[in-house]
Design an enzyme around this catalytic site. Structure first.
Site, PDB file in Angstrom:
ATOM      1  N   GLY A 312       0.787  -1.219   0.000  1.00  0.00           N
ATOM      2  CA  GLY A 312       0.000   0.000   0.000  1.00  0.00           C
ATOM      3  C   GLY A 312       0.821   1.272   0.000  1.00  0.00           C
ATOM      4  N   SER A 313       0.278   2.301   0.619  1.00  0.00           N
ATOM      5  CA  SER A 313       0.781   3.668   0.483  1.00  0.00           C
ATOM      6  C   SER A 313       2.163   3.911   1.076  1.00  0.00           C
ATOM      7  CB  SER A 313      -0.204   4.642   1.133  1.00  0.00           C
ATOM      8  OG  SER A 313      -1.444   4.607   0.453  1.00  0.00           O
ATOM      9  N   VAL A 314       2.732   2.941   1.800  1.00  0.00           N
ATOM     10  CA  VAL A 314       4.101   3.107   2.279  1.00  0.00           C
ATOM     11  C   VAL A 314       5.078   3.229   1.099  1.00  0.00           C
ATOM     12  CG1 VAL A 314       3.750   1.990   4.505  1.00  0.00           C
ATOM     13  CG2 VAL A 314       4.298   0.589   2.491  1.00  0.00           C
ATOM     14  N   PHE A 315       4.642   2.845  -0.104  1.00  0.00           N
ATOM     15  CA  PHE A 315       5.491   2.935  -1.299  1.00  0.00           C
ATOM     16  C   PHE A 315       5.540   4.355  -1.866  1.00  0.00           C
ATOM     17  CE2 PHE A 315       6.305  -1.419  -1.368  1.00  0.00           C
ATOM     18  CZ  PHE A 315       6.999  -1.809  -2.500  1.00  0.00           C
TER      19      PHE A 315
END
Length: 594
Positions: A312-315
């Site tokens: 998810g958005s940790v990328f």
């Protein structure tokens, strides 16, 4: 030899003529003969003693030279000459970074039977079944009275059990010395250690071999007699590991998660200070792998290393950092965030409507999928793939565990434009939490690539540069703002200046598509943000929290509070003192006492 006569005729006749006694002549000659015989015997004895003394001198000289040569050589264990390879049953200890024992050896015994020597097999079978409840008396009796000449009963027994078997008094029940592997801390660090078992076995010894984790990876080293008992020193801190597992277990229960994993890594050395995966197991009694169903449901499955997920958005920070490194944007560049964003039949939407545009910093703070996708389009698929490869996302991690090669990231078959956009916000590429930890460490430590390791290092890794120091600092600033005014506000830990990013990804269905009620919730953070020392990754599998009349599954509500508690508990254990803000003198009011 010519002997002298005792009565020579000439002397006898002369003696008679002179009036002497002929017998005196015979006595004198006899005396002379005896003296001559005595002298010859003495000379012969002296010669023999001289020869014998010479031989004794040579023998003692030889022994002395040999003893001197042995004293001058290095000590070496004697080895018995036998056919085949000898069984090596010694194994080095494993310790943490402070020398605390994680795995060691314990002398014990194995129990075996030679049925032809047994006196009362029926009695022995009944008593053994009483001592060892898992054994069946009827099956034992059948083995004892059959054609078998040798039978293993138990590979390991305790001293109490050994005494009870002694009390049976049957000469056909025998004991063999054993060295068993002992993990004194039970389940703590179980996935890292892995476990050990017996390989080749003999009556008088058995080979202890690693079956998983670092026990298997370093098996040859741990069994090498040349190490002379030197312990294998890991990078983990047992105290931090225990605290992590306690916090993670509590968070997993509180958030009703199916599983959980967490990693704390030194951003400069790549050392894994703690790494846990739940549910776990006791390596003293390692469970068997599942023969059916999903292997990730097994307690021996290591979610941190083997589990590959869309995170998810940790990328998103990777896309922004690359764009800044390429000079395409800066922290204040405005990005179009109008949506939904359309690509063929696909629609990219944001969790909330963030308005027509956001700065690059606010794209990270608000976690805008649309904004990140537009930044990714500026980069292009080839450059994105190359950058993620430089962070280690295209291959398994090289951490010192046999499970590491199984954590192969899942990449798109064709790195198309839609893959470019979805990967920028953490969908379309699956990687392990350990991949994420070493990538965050590489990005935020000043821009130098580090690789995860479980072996204690002497100093920082000097890997290749992935981003500039300026871009690394800008990324840390953005992640800090995510905590102070963004989606990870629950991650604030007073005194430790945490920066981080949340990520919530729907779990894929085995048959295709995604679940709408199952997520992987992840928090990836760094602390202290202004002078990074450690990266923390925490991920929960299918968490949910009932708040304000609805189930919350996003990372901000689930993973972040647990990560904050983890930092609060472990940072002091790693020697980080909280930085307490000093009170502004202008804010102090002096009052007079009466």
């Amino acid at each position: 030899m010519i002997r002298r006569p005792l009565r020579p005729l000439a002397r006898v006749l002369r003696a008679r003529d002179e009036g002497g006694n002929p017998d005196a002549i015979a006595a004198e000659n006899l005396r002379l003969r005896h003296e001559e015989m005595r002298d010859r015997a003495r000379a012969r004895a002296e010669g023999r003693l001289l020869v014998l003394g010479f031989f004794f001198f040579v023998a003692f000289l030889t022994i002395g030279v040999r003893m001197g040569a042995l004293a001058a050589t290095e000590a070496e264990e004697p080895r018995a000459v036998a056919n085949g390879n000898p069984i090596i049953n010694q194994r080095s200890d494993i310790v943490d970074r402070n020398g605390r024992v994680l795995a060691t050896n314990l002398d014990t015994h194995a129990l075996y039977a030679q049925p032809q020597q047994m006196i009362d097999p029926a009695h022995a079978a009944v008593e053994l079944a009483r001592i060892f409840p898992e054994l069946d008396a009827e099956e034992l009796l059948e083995d004892f009275t059959g054609n078998r000449r040798f039978l293993w009963i138990r590979r390991q027994i305790s001293p109490e059990q050994m005494q009870q078997v002694h009390d049976i008094g049957d000469p056909g029940l025998l004991f063999g010395p054993r060295e068993m592997r002992l993990y004194p801390n039970g389940p703590i660090a179980s996935h890292i250690l892995g476990g050990a078992s017996y390989g080749r076995e003999g009556v008088d010894s058995a080979e202890v071999i690693g079956v998983a984790g670092v026990e298997r990876y370093f098996d040859a080293w741990l069994r090498d007699p040349a190490n002379e008992g030197q312990a294998l020193e890991l990078s983990i801190d047992l105290t931090v590991q225990a605290a992590m597992e306690e916090v993670l277990a509590g968070g997993m229960t509180l958030m009703e998660a199916k599983g959980a994993t967490a990693i704390i890594m030194d951003v400069h050395t790549g050392e894994i200070v703690a790494m846990a995966s739940l549910p776990d197991f006791d390596p003293n009694d390692r469970p068997r792998p599942l023969t059916e169903g999903d292997q990730s449901d097994s307690p021996i499955f290591n979610r941190a290393v083997q589990g590959v997920y869309e995170l998810g958005s940790v990328f998103k920070i990777f896309a922004v950092a690359q764009a800044m490194e390429l000079g395409l944007v800066n922290a204040q560049t405005l990005i179009d965030t109008r949506g939904p964003m359309t690509w063929g039949r696909f629609r990219i939407r944001d969790f909330h409507d963030y308005g027509p545009q956001l700065t690059v910093t606010d794209v990270i703070v608000e976690s805008s999928n649309i904004g990140t996708s537009r930044i990714a389009l500026m980069i292009g698929a080839p450059r994105q793939r190359e950058f993620l490869g430089s962070l280690g996302f295209l291959e398994p991690t090289q951490v010192e565990m046999v499970e590491a090669p199984t954590g192969q990231p899942l990449l798109p078959q064709q790195w198309s434009e839609i893959s470019l956009m979805t990967i920028s916000y953490g969908h379309g590429l699956s990687a392990s939490p350990l991949h994420l930890a070493q990538a965050y460490a590489s990005l935020l430590n000043g821009g130098h690539r580090v690789r995860a390791t479980l072996v204690r290092q002497d100093g920082p890794q000097e890997g290749e540069r992935v981003v500039s120091e300026e871009v690394s600092a800008a990324a840390r600033s953005m992640l800090r703002q995510v905590v102070t005014r963004g989606t990870a506000s629950f991650a604030e830990v007073p005194g430790y200046e945490v920066g981080g990013k949340t990520g919530t990804a729907d779990k894929p269905r085995p048959t295709g598509g995604y679940y709408t009620d199952r997520t992987i919730s992840t928090f990836a953070g760094v602390f202290p943000a202004h002078d990074p020392q450690y990266v923390v990754i925490l991920s929960l599998d299918e968490p949910q929290q009932f708040v304000a009349g609805e189930n919350r599954r996003t990372a901000g509500w689930t993973a972040v509070p647990v990560a904050a508690e983890l930092i609060r508990r472990t940072a002091p254990l790693m020697g980080l003192r909280p930085e307490i803000a000093t009170l502004d003198p202008t804010g102090v009011t002096q009052t007079a006492s009466h």
